[in-house]
Scaffold this active site. Sequence first.
Site, mmCIF file in Angstrom:
data_model
loop_
_atom_site.group_PDB
_atom_site.id
_atom_site.type_symbol
_atom_site.label_atom_id
_atom_site.label_comp_id
_atom_site.label_asym_id
_atom_site.label_seq_id
_atom_site.Cartn_x
_atom_site.Cartn_y
_atom_site.Cartn_z
ATOM 1 C CG ASP A 160 21.335 74.746 44.545
ATOM 2 O OD1 ASP A 160 20.146 75.173 44.312
ATOM 3 O OD2 ASP A 160 21.886 74.892 43.517
ATOM 4 C CG ASP B 189 25.947 80.721 46.162
ATOM 5 O OD1 ASP B 189 26.736 79.562 45.913
ATOM 6 O OD2 ASP B 189 24.775 81.253 46.222
ATOM 7 C CB CYS C 228 48.029 87.228 54.952
ATOM 8 S SG CYS C 228 47.591 87.356 53.279
ATOM 9 C CG HIS D 229 44.810 85.295 50.806
ATOM 10 N ND1 HIS D 229 45.396 86.545 51.591
ATOM 11 C CD2 HIS D 229 43.924 86.276 49.582
ATOM 12 C CE1 HIS D 229 44.224 88.145 50.645
ATOM 13 N NE2 HIS D 229 44.110 87.523 49.198
#
Length: 378
Positions: A93, A266, A313, A339
Amino acid sequence: MTASFAFTIEHRDGEARAGTFATPHGPVYTPCFMPVGTQATVKTLTPAQLAETGAQMILANTYHLSLQPGADIVAGAGGLHGFMQWPGPILTDSGGFQVFSLSSLRTIDDDGVTFREPKSGALVRFTPEHAVAVQNALGADVIMAFDECPPYPADREQVEGAVERTLRWFERCVEAHRRSDQALFGIVQGGVWPDLRRRCAEGLVAADLPGYAIGGVSVGEPQTLIERVVRVTAPLLPEHKPRYLMGVGTFREMAQAVAVGVDLFDCVMPTRVARHGSALLLGTGGDRRINLKNAQFRRDYEPLDCVCPCYTCRHFSRAYLAHLVRSEEILAMTLLSIHNVATLTRFAALLRCAIATGSFAQEFAHYLQSGPEPVLSN
């Protein structure tokens, strides 16, 4: 346009597209969610952990890296890729968002922006030329033009001024850009005024850049207004170039934007909520977030998501994660960040697959239902 930044659309389903954006550090398969590594790190994750989540491309911030450690230090390591040891594509950015987020610490004039550095109080000057020079030194694959991101709400006169300044700064960014191995994207501003969005888009598109971004959304406006602004703005951008929606990354927001032809996203959300003990769950009922601080998870020995293939997981139960969160262990932030990022990258991959099979509207219907139509300003 530099050949290495070709964008190929391979499948269409309505306005939704699945494509490939070529960069010097590898292809980006779209739709694509980009995790945010503001300080040249996605918080709590190593590059290897990040790669295992399925992340293709990440974002870093020019303003913050120019202050610490400094663009010259990053350049001395061979640019961001060598400095942070991320082998894939990177987007930086320009610092334009800090014009919004640090509004109490900056002053704007037609030449640029003066920031007061929050920690030291020192004055920092950003101009379009400086923003491009810093990004050239950082060496990301995609760099953003310096823009003025107005807040919400803002009156028309303020937003119109931001659009005109953004267009003038954009011309200076194009003139200052020196590296053909970096793609410069322009950013469409215009607040909630469709005619100002069109005015800004037309000025940017005339330069025939490798890609374009929709900026100035998710700055405090209601969800339905975000959807409407994106729906109005996306068709103004060349359909054969990648379209990037800045700062947006919930399941619903991504699906809604993909439906009108947006390709890249994003957001800091997945890692931010992870650091506060929350996990994102992907299901058929829309966005769902669970807080592992809640007592119901203390004896829950199931994984966060039984169909999620991420490291967290595959190895750990909700009960263990709840224990880590309650104990304020750093590992909780890491495992939940793994996750959450993996969940959003998997969601983007599912969007791509549905577009390729022509089932996007059917499979994601629960995300595409809009609320009451907001009235945009005239």
